[in-house]
Structure formats: C-alpha cells, structure tokens
Motif scaffolding. Sequence first.
Motif, PDB file in Angstrom:
ATOM      1  N   TYR A  19      45.099  39.816  33.227  1.00 51.01           N
ATOM      2  CA  TYR A  19      45.579  38.749  34.112  1.00 51.01           C
ATOM      3  C   TYR A  19      45.000  38.923  35.517  1.00 51.01           C
ATOM      4  N   TYR A  20      45.013  40.160  36.019  1.00 46.97           N
ATOM      5  CA  TYR A  20      44.480  40.424  37.361  1.00 46.97           C
ATOM      6  C   TYR A  20      42.987  40.116  37.435  1.00 46.97           C
ATOM      7  N   VAL A  21      42.251  40.530  36.414  1.00 48.09           N
ATOM      8  CA  VAL A  21      40.800  40.293  36.401  1.00 48.09           C
ATOM      9  C   VAL A  21      40.534  38.788  36.430  1.00 48.09           C
ATOM     10  N   ASP A  22      41.238  38.051  35.611  1.00 54.03           N
ATOM     11  CA  ASP A  22      41.046  36.591  35.591  1.00 54.03           C
ATOM     12  C   ASP A  22      41.471  35.970  36.921  1.00 54.03           C
ATOM     13  N   PHE A  23      42.540  36.504  37.513  1.00 53.73           N
ATOM     14  CA  PHE A  23      43.033  35.971  38.797  1.00 53.73           C
ATOM     15  C   PHE A  23      41.987  36.180  39.890  1.00 53.73           C
ATOM     16  N   VAL A  24      41.429  37.374  39.949  1.00 55.88           N
ATOM     17  CA  VAL A  24      40.435  37.677  41.006  1.00 55.88           C
ATOM     18  C   VAL A  24      39.141  36.891  40.756  1.00 55.88           C
ATOM     19  N   LYS A  25      38.776  36.712  39.495  1.00 55.44           N
ATOM     20  CA  LYS A  25      37.584  35.897  39.207  1.00 55.44           C
ATOM     21  C   LYS A  25      37.796  34.450  39.674  1.00 55.44           C
ATOM     22  N   ALA A  26      38.998  33.948  39.477  1.00 50.80           N
ATOM     23  CA  ALA A  26      39.296  32.560  39.873  1.00 50.80           C
ATOM     24  C   ALA A  26      39.511  32.433  41.382  1.00 50.80           C
ATOM     25  N   HIS A  27      39.960  33.526  42.030  1.00 50.57           N
ATOM     26  CA  HIS A  27      40.261  33.508  43.476  1.00 50.57           C
ATOM     27  C   HIS A  27      39.631  34.751  44.116  1.00 50.57           C
ATOM     28  N   ALA A  46      43.240  49.399  33.486  1.00 54.86           N
ATOM     29  CA  ALA A  46      42.601  48.255  32.817  1.00 54.86           C
ATOM     30  C   ALA A  46      41.705  47.489  33.798  1.00 54.86           C
ATOM     31  N   ILE A  47      42.149  47.388  35.049  1.00 56.39           N
ATOM     32  CA  ILE A  47      41.334  46.708  36.069  1.00 56.39           C
ATOM     33  C   ILE A  47      40.039  47.502  36.301  1.00 56.39           C
ATOM     34  N   VAL A  48      40.160  48.809  36.415  1.00 55.20           N
ATOM     35  CA  VAL A  48      38.976  49.661  36.650  1.00 55.20           C
ATOM     36  C   VAL A  48      37.995  49.522  35.489  1.00 55.20           C
ATOM     37  N   LYS A  49      38.523  49.526  34.282  1.00 56.72           N
ATOM     38  CA  LYS A  49      37.664  49.401  33.093  1.00 56.72           C
ATOM     39  C   LYS A  49      36.870  48.090  33.137  1.00 56.72           C
ATOM     40  N   ALA A  50      37.553  47.017  33.489  1.00 61.14           N
ATOM     41  CA  ALA A  50      36.881  45.708  33.554  1.00 61.14           C
ATOM     42  C   ALA A  50      35.852  45.675  34.675  1.00 61.14           C
ATOM     43  N   PHE A  51      36.197  46.311  35.810  1.00 57.83           N
ATOM     44  CA  PHE A  51      35.234  46.366  36.920  1.00 57.83           C
ATOM     45  C   PHE A  51      33.985  47.133  36.487  1.00 57.83           C
ATOM     46  N   GLN A  52      34.205  48.260  35.810  1.00 63.29           N
ATOM     47  CA  GLN A  52      33.069  49.087  35.403  1.00 63.29           C
ATOM     48  C   GLN A  52      32.219  48.395  34.334  1.00 63.29           C
ATOM     49  N   GLY A  54      31.495  45.401  34.645  1.00 58.44           N
ATOM     50  CA  GLY A  54      30.782  44.353  35.382  1.00 58.44           C
ATOM     51  C   GLY A  54      31.425  42.985  35.305  1.00 58.44           C
ATOM     52  N   GLU A  55      32.737  42.956  34.950  1.00 64.91           N
ATOM     53  CA  GLU A  55      33.398  41.662  34.745  1.00 64.91           C
ATOM     54  C   GLU A  55      33.895  41.006  36.019  1.00 64.91           C
ATOM     55  N   VAL A  56      34.091  41.798  37.089  1.00 62.39           N
ATOM     56  CA  VAL A  56      34.798  41.259  38.257  1.00 62.39           C
ATOM     57  C   VAL A  56      34.398  42.042  39.503  1.00 62.39           C
ATOM     58  N   SER A  57      34.443  41.368  40.649  1.00 63.37           N
ATOM     59  CA  SER A  57      34.185  42.037  41.927  1.00 63.37           C
ATOM     60  C   SER A  57      35.400  41.908  42.838  1.00 63.37           C
ATOM     61  N   PHE A  58      35.661  42.982  43.581  1.00 61.40           N
ATOM     62  CA  PHE A  58      36.755  42.984  44.564  1.00 61.40           C
ATOM     63  C   PHE A  58      36.217  42.968  46.000  1.00 61.40           C
ATOM     64  N   ALA A  59      34.951  42.611  46.147  1.00 61.62           N
ATOM     65  CA  ALA A  59      34.281  42.680  47.460  1.00 61.62           C
ATOM     66  C   ALA A  59      34.952  41.804  48.511  1.00 61.62           C
ATOM     67  N   ASP A  60      35.581  40.723  48.088  1.00 60.00           N
ATOM     68  CA  ASP A  60      36.215  39.815  49.058  1.00 60.00           C
ATOM     69  C   ASP A  60      37.738  39.820  48.959  1.00 60.00           C
ATOM     70  N   VAL A  61      38.285  40.755  48.189  1.00 54.83           N
ATOM     71  CA  VAL A  61      39.739  40.830  48.019  1.00 54.83           C
ATOM     72  C   VAL A  61      40.353  41.633  49.169  1.00 54.83           C
ATOM     73  N   THR A  62      41.519  41.192  49.621  1.00 58.16           N
ATOM     74  CA  THR A  62      42.307  41.922  50.621  1.00 58.16           C
ATOM     75  C   THR A  62      43.575  42.441  49.947  1.00 58.16           C
ATOM     76  N   ILE A  94      35.848  47.304  46.598  1.00 55.27           N
ATOM     77  CA  ILE A  94      36.680  46.745  47.667  1.00 55.27           C
ATOM     78  C   ILE A  94      36.259  47.350  49.008  1.00 55.27           C
ATOM     79  N   LYS A  95      36.342  46.550  50.073  1.00 60.69           N
ATOM     80  CA  LYS A  95      35.946  47.051  51.405  1.00 60.69           C
ATOM     81  C   LYS A  95      37.133  47.760  52.051  1.00 60.69           C
ATOM     82  N   LYS A  96      36.835  48.919  52.628  1.00 57.21           N
ATOM     83  CA  LYS A  96      37.885  49.731  53.244  1.00 57.21           C
ATOM     84  C   LYS A  96      38.685  48.937  54.278  1.00 57.21           C
ATOM     85  N   GLU A  97      37.994  48.086  55.016  1.00 57.12           N
ATOM     86  CA  GLU A  97      38.674  47.331  56.084  1.00 57.12           C
ATOM     87  C   GLU A  97      39.568  46.221  55.522  1.00 57.12           C
TER      88      GLU A  97
END
Length: 241
Positions: A19-27, A46-52, A54-62, A94-97
């Motif tokens: 659910y989180y992976v799909d949520f971040v992909k959509a937003h 599960a989120i880490v597994k999906a990130f590894q 290559g399914e999702v990026s957290f680069a713009d997530v706060t 994810i960005k530290k800031e």
Amino acid sequence: MKIITLENAAQIGEQLGRYYVDFVKAHPSCVLGLATGATPLPTYAAIVKAFQAGEVSFADVTTFNLDEYCDLPKENKNSYYTFMWQNLFQYLDIKKENVNFLDGNAADYDAESRRYAEAIRAAGGIDLQFLGIGRNGHIAFNEPADAFTDEPFRVALTQSTIDANSIYFDDAPMPHYAMTMGIGSIMRSKQIVLVATGESKAQAVKGMIEGEVTPRLPASVLQQHADVTVYLDKAAASLLG
Ligand code: PGA
C-alpha cells in the motif's frame, strides 16, 4: 473505521508495505507520518524490499516521526532517530533534509513543540500517518489522560509504557519523558493506518473500536476520523465482538 484482519504480522507487513509503495508512486511528493516500535518493522521491511527492486523512489517524500525520547542522546541505539535510520531511511533514497523528528533534548520544549507543529503545517500537513497502539491505548506517546491533547508536547510516560519499552534499555535507564505529536496533530492527518499485532494489544483494540471515545483510551478518538484503516492480526482482533 475500516478494519482489516489478517493471519499474522508478516501478512500485514506485506499488504501494508505494498500500500505504501503504491501510495508513494501515486504521490511522489507526499508527506508521511511515521512510527517506531516493533509494529511497523514488517511494513518497513516490505518497503525496503520494493525500493531495492527499483519499484519506487522516496527522493521527494517528506517524513515526520511521531515521537522521540527526552534526555537520551540522538545517537543512542534506542533513540527513535537511530531506529528510523537503521530500519528504514538508510536503505532509501530519501533526503536527510526531508526527514523530521521532534528534538527530545531541546532546551525549550514549548518552542520545540511550536517548531514541529509549524514544520508540519509548512509541509502541507500529513497525507498518510502510520500508528501503532500501546497496551494502554496510547497513540504516539499520548498516554491515557483527562483530556485530548492538540499540538506536540512533552509527556511523562506511564508505568505501562515504561514496562513495555524498558526491555530495549539494557545499557541506559529508560527515559521517563518524551516529546510527542498531540492527538490534534495526528487527527489532522488526511489518512491514517493503525496496526496492532499480538494478544497484548487485544484489550486496547477492543476499546478503540467498540468502546466510547475517551481520552482515557486515546486511540478511541480515531472513531471520529473520516479515513482510518486498522490492520489487525488474529490475536489483536481476538476480543472483538
Ligand atoms: P510496539 O509499540 O509497536 O513496540 O508494540 C506500539 C506503541 O506503543 O504505540
């Protein structure tokens, strides 16, 4: 409240992680409210597994974490800052800031509470908030009390919480105070998921879902939120009527 009961914690982690992976992909620029403790670990894995994969990026997530111990160095292995980097953030892009925590060692707790409330507002509010629940019905560190809280504040932990969490403190005394988001801060999240696993949570879960709304069981306030999904394993759901 929408209630989803699954067999065990691993199944909840798989489903909610998805659910989180799909949520971040959509937003991709969403604001996530995150929690610590044993409960979110399968979801974070599960989120880490999906990130590894290559399914999702957290680069713009706060992110905003719910709470942090007072009087414990940030670098201590039991700080929630350490917990989040060890179990989730170090694996993501994810960005530290963009990662936000309450400062449990702030010189001025009131100023720190105002700073955090303002940072949440400036980010546009929390889109999706993850919650666990304490055996005493607490959410974040909002312990049973005479009134619901609103903005972040410094709280004295109850004996129930100290007993539950002191198992992790083998090298230092467990702090008796914490900084926590208040009930109002949590209730202003647009969407909330609460996870409860294990028999030790069954009584609190029953009160949260079937009991009256009362600050004596803080999680019961979620009955008044328009978009809450509760994930339970069989043991945590065992007392529901
Ligand atoms: P736990 O804590 O996930 O370690 O059970 C939950 C909570 O106290 O909110």
